[in-house]
Scaffold this active site. Structure first.
Site, PDB file in Angstrom:
ATOM      1  N   SER A 128       0.948  -1.357  -0.063  1.00  0.00           N
ATOM      2  CA  SER A 128      -0.015  -0.085  -0.214  1.00  0.00           C
ATOM      3  C   SER A 128       0.694   1.041   0.128  1.00  0.00           C
ATOM      4  O   SER A 128       2.051   1.180   0.530  1.00  0.00           O
ATOM      5  CB  SER A 128      -0.861  -0.092   1.184  1.00  0.00           C
ATOM      6  OG  SER A 128      -1.448   1.182   1.466  1.00  0.00           O
ATOM      7  N   TYR A 153      -1.996  -1.489  11.057  1.00  0.00           N
ATOM      8  CA  TYR A 153      -2.427  -2.080   9.798  1.00  0.00           C
ATOM      9  C   TYR A 153      -1.296  -1.611   8.750  1.00  0.00           C
ATOM     10  O   TYR A 153      -0.590  -2.482   8.301  1.00  0.00           O
ATOM     11  CB  TYR A 153      -3.610  -1.419   9.260  1.00  0.00           C
ATOM     12  CG  TYR A 153      -3.595  -1.457   7.502  1.00  0.00           C
ATOM     13  CD1 TYR A 153      -4.022  -2.585   6.937  1.00  0.00           C
ATOM     14  CD2 TYR A 153      -3.484  -0.215   6.889  1.00  0.00           C
ATOM     15  CE1 TYR A 153      -4.177  -2.555   5.724  1.00  0.00           C
ATOM     16  CE2 TYR A 153      -3.508  -0.391   5.294  1.00  0.00           C
ATOM     17  CZ  TYR A 153      -3.802  -1.283   4.789  1.00  0.00           C
ATOM     18  OH  TYR A 153      -3.970  -1.554   3.636  1.00  0.00           O
ATOM     19  N   LYS A 157       2.219  -3.857   6.750  1.00  0.00           N
ATOM     20  CA  LYS A 157       2.508  -4.031   5.290  1.00  0.00           C
ATOM     21  C   LYS A 157       4.128  -3.436   5.132  1.00  0.00           C
ATOM     22  O   LYS A 157       4.778  -4.294   4.360  1.00  0.00           O
ATOM     23  CB  LYS A 157       1.832  -2.623   4.474  1.00  0.00           C
ATOM     24  CG  LYS A 157       0.197  -2.765   4.476  1.00  0.00           C
ATOM     25  CD  LYS A 157      -0.199  -4.077   3.464  1.00  0.00           C
ATOM     26  CE  LYS A 157      -1.576  -4.522   3.611  1.00  0.00           C
ATOM     27  NZ  LYS A 157      -1.927  -5.797   2.846  1.00  0.00           N
TER      28      LYS A 157
HETATM   29  C1  UD1 Z   1      -6.680   4.402   4.169  1.00  0.00           C
HETATM   30  C2  UD1 Z   1      -5.117   3.714   4.369  1.00  0.00           C
HETATM   31  C3  UD1 Z   1      -4.837   2.676   3.003  1.00  0.00           C
HETATM   32  C4  UD1 Z   1      -5.661   1.679   2.913  1.00  0.00           C
HETATM   33  C5  UD1 Z   1      -7.062   2.330   2.739  1.00  0.00           C
HETATM   34  C6  UD1 Z   1      -8.228   1.155   2.301  1.00  0.00           C
HETATM   35  C7  UD1 Z   1      -3.583   5.238   5.482  1.00  0.00           C
HETATM   36  C8  UD1 Z   1      -2.867   6.331   5.440  1.00  0.00           C
HETATM   37  N1  UD1 Z   1      -4.702   5.060   4.279  1.00  0.00           N
HETATM   38  O1  UD1 Z   1      -6.579   5.281   2.958  1.00  0.00           O
HETATM   39  O2  UD1 Z   1      -3.565   2.208   3.195  1.00  0.00           O
HETATM   40  O3  UD1 Z   1      -5.324   0.777   1.807  1.00  0.00           O
HETATM   41  O4  UD1 Z   1      -7.295   2.999   3.951  1.00  0.00           O
HETATM   42  O5  UD1 Z   1      -8.438   0.515   3.463  1.00  0.00           O
HETATM   43  O6  UD1 Z   1      -3.378   4.399   6.422  1.00  0.00           O
HETATM   44  N2  UD1 Z   1     -13.143  10.499   3.640  1.00  0.00           N
HETATM   45  C9  UD1 Z   1     -14.103  11.306   3.844  1.00  0.00           C
HETATM   46  N3  UD1 Z   1     -15.067  10.818   4.423  1.00  0.00           N
HETATM   47  C10 UD1 Z   1     -15.427   9.604   4.650  1.00  0.00           C
HETATM   48  C11 UD1 Z   1     -14.292   8.612   4.341  1.00  0.00           C
HETATM   49  C12 UD1 Z   1     -13.206   9.295   4.069  1.00  0.00           C
HETATM   50  O7  UD1 Z   1     -13.941  12.512   3.570  1.00  0.00           O
HETATM   51  O8  UD1 Z   1     -16.415   9.189   5.159  1.00  0.00           O
HETATM   52  C13 UD1 Z   1     -11.833  10.921   3.032  1.00  0.00           C
HETATM   53  C14 UD1 Z   1     -10.575  10.841   3.921  1.00  0.00           C
HETATM   54  O9  UD1 Z   1     -10.238  11.607   4.761  1.00  0.00           O
HETATM   55  C15 UD1 Z   1      -9.480  10.614   3.033  1.00  0.00           C
HETATM   56  C16 UD1 Z   1      -9.986  10.161   1.412  1.00  0.00           C
HETATM   57  O10 UD1 Z   1     -11.535  10.329   2.007  1.00  0.00           O
HETATM   58  O11 UD1 Z   1      -8.940  11.971   2.658  1.00  0.00           O
HETATM   59  C17 UD1 Z   1      -9.725   8.798   1.344  1.00  0.00           C
HETATM   60  O12 UD1 Z   1     -10.213   7.809   2.791  1.00  0.00           O
HETATM   61  P1  UD1 Z   1     -10.361   6.319   2.646  1.00  0.00           P
HETATM   62  O13 UD1 Z   1     -11.065   5.858   1.606  1.00  0.00           O
HETATM   63  O14 UD1 Z   1     -10.561   5.844   4.023  1.00  0.00           O
HETATM   64  O15 UD1 Z   1      -8.895   5.830   2.307  1.00  0.00           O
HETATM   65  P2  UD1 Z   1      -7.308   6.341   2.892  1.00  0.00           P
HETATM   66  O16 UD1 Z   1      -7.500   6.800   4.405  1.00  0.00           O
HETATM   67  O17 UD1 Z   1      -6.776   7.320   1.945  1.00  0.00           O
END
Ligand code: UD1
Length: 345
Positions: A128, A153, A157
């Protein structure tokens, strides 16, 4: 003519199932091992609906060395492994670190232990972009420094990459390709398979599509005060089918002795950073469906911005992300609607 047999651990999961489809389409024999902890048997029907093939399936836990040994005895023709079997929720890993270290690391060590005994030529590992933490420079190349993990987590990795490298440096007779995924999203265009999170989704797209269909009231956007053009976080959203195809190329390299080094590392992303707000806009544009959303505070532990430099994968693997983001959003929406039709959500 049928190609070699590939073991796909976690093959009924989100990325696993899409990869199984691409392996079958490319002519490989597949056997899946999955403990169904975060997926279900119906995924096999979805794979069959797309490919006309139901892959062999063993319901077992990869941390169970005896069960895994039996699987290799039953399928002595396994030549390659793609290891997806892992727990993957960042937040949960903070609450249950032992579960994460046990599942993710014992699975890997069992596989590495058995590979030489059963003549397996290579293992593709699901890594990842989390290994880069908050990168100093975007887009991120594979040479970017590995930052201290911010969750168990993420740590699994990093440690897994090190374990594989150490084992191969110690002379293990197999190859490995480490694939560092950015943010996999979307579903198969047929909507026969897709992401099926348990409970309230933690990740952006499943939360977004569940909001669009009315299961959730509104999507919370975590922060609009980041140092980015619109203030929301930036990610590299990579289509899951495009991602799956890279695994087939990685397997072919290992089985045909084309790897340049015994351990190869590739970033899998589009090379384009998109903000959370831009992604919502893309979804609305592509589907015509509005997503009620509100800005809330930052989510602890979030990275501000990260996107890939996929040049190495483009040039060495001959792989490129192809699907436009709007098509990916349409596929995610079609999948959510299919779940509704089936009465699942
Ligand atoms: C995280 C993990 C990544 C993992 C992935 C899938 C980290 C840094 N990243 O990615 O390694 O493979 O999850 O499990 O540990 N967001 C919102 N609202 C929501 C959900 C998310 O605004 O309800 C935003 C988050 O703040 C982020 C973006 O959307 O900026 C992506 O979030 P998310 O889909 O959870 O993935 P990551 O956090 O990037």
């Amino acid at each position: 003519m049928k190609k070699e047999r590939i073991l796909v651990t976690g093959g009924t999961g989100y990325i696993g199932s899409h990869t199984v489809v691409e392996l079958i389409n490319a002519g490989y024999e597949v056997v899946i091992i999955d403990n169904l902890s975060n997926s279900n048997r119906d995924v096999l029907k979805g794979i069959h609906a797309i490919t006309g093939v139901t892959p062999d399936f063993v319901e077992a836990d990869c941390t169970d060395l005896a069960a895994l040994t039996k699987l290799f005895e039953t399928y002595p023709d396994i030549k390659g492994i793609i290891n997806f079997a892992a727990s993957k929720a960042v937040g949960e890993s903070m609450q249950k670190p032992i579960l994460y270290y046990r599942n993710n690391l014992n699975t890997l060590m069992n596989l590495l232990d058995l590979m030489p005994r059963f003549g397996v030529k290579g293992i593709v590992f699901s890594s990842s972009c989390t290994v880069y933490g908050e990168p100093d420079v975007n887009p991120v190349t594979e040479e970017a420094p590995i930052k201290k993990a911010t969750s168990p987590y993420g740590n699994t990795k990093q440690i897994s990459e090190e374990i594989i490298t150490d084992v191969i440096n110690a002379g293990a007779p197999f190859k490995s390709v480490l694939l560092r995924y950015f943010n996999p999203v979307g579903a198969h265009p047929s909507a026969e398979i897709g992401e099926l999170p348990n409970g309230v989704p933690q990740n952006l797209i499943p939360y977004l599509t569940q909001t669009a269909i009315g299961i959730r009231k509104e999507l919370s956007v975590f922060g609009n005060d980041y140092d980015t053009p619109d203030g929301s976080c930036i990610r590299d959203f990579i289509n899951v089918v495009d991602l799956a195809k890279a695994h087939v190329i990685a397997v072919e390299r290992m089985l045909n002795d084309k790897c340049e080094t015994p351990v190869e590392i590739f970033n899998l992303g589009t090379g384009v950073g998109l903000s959370v707000l831009e992604l919502i806009a893309s979804f609305e544009r592509a589907t015509g469906v509005k997503v009620p959303h509100k800005i809330v505070g930052r989510r602890p532990g979030d990275i501000e911005k990260v996107w890939a430099n996929p040049k190495r994968a483009n040039e060495v693997l001959g792989w490129k992300a192809e699907t436009p983001i709007d098509d990916t959003m349409r596929s995610a929406w079609k999948w959510q609607q299919r779940l509704r039709e089936r009465g699942i959500m």
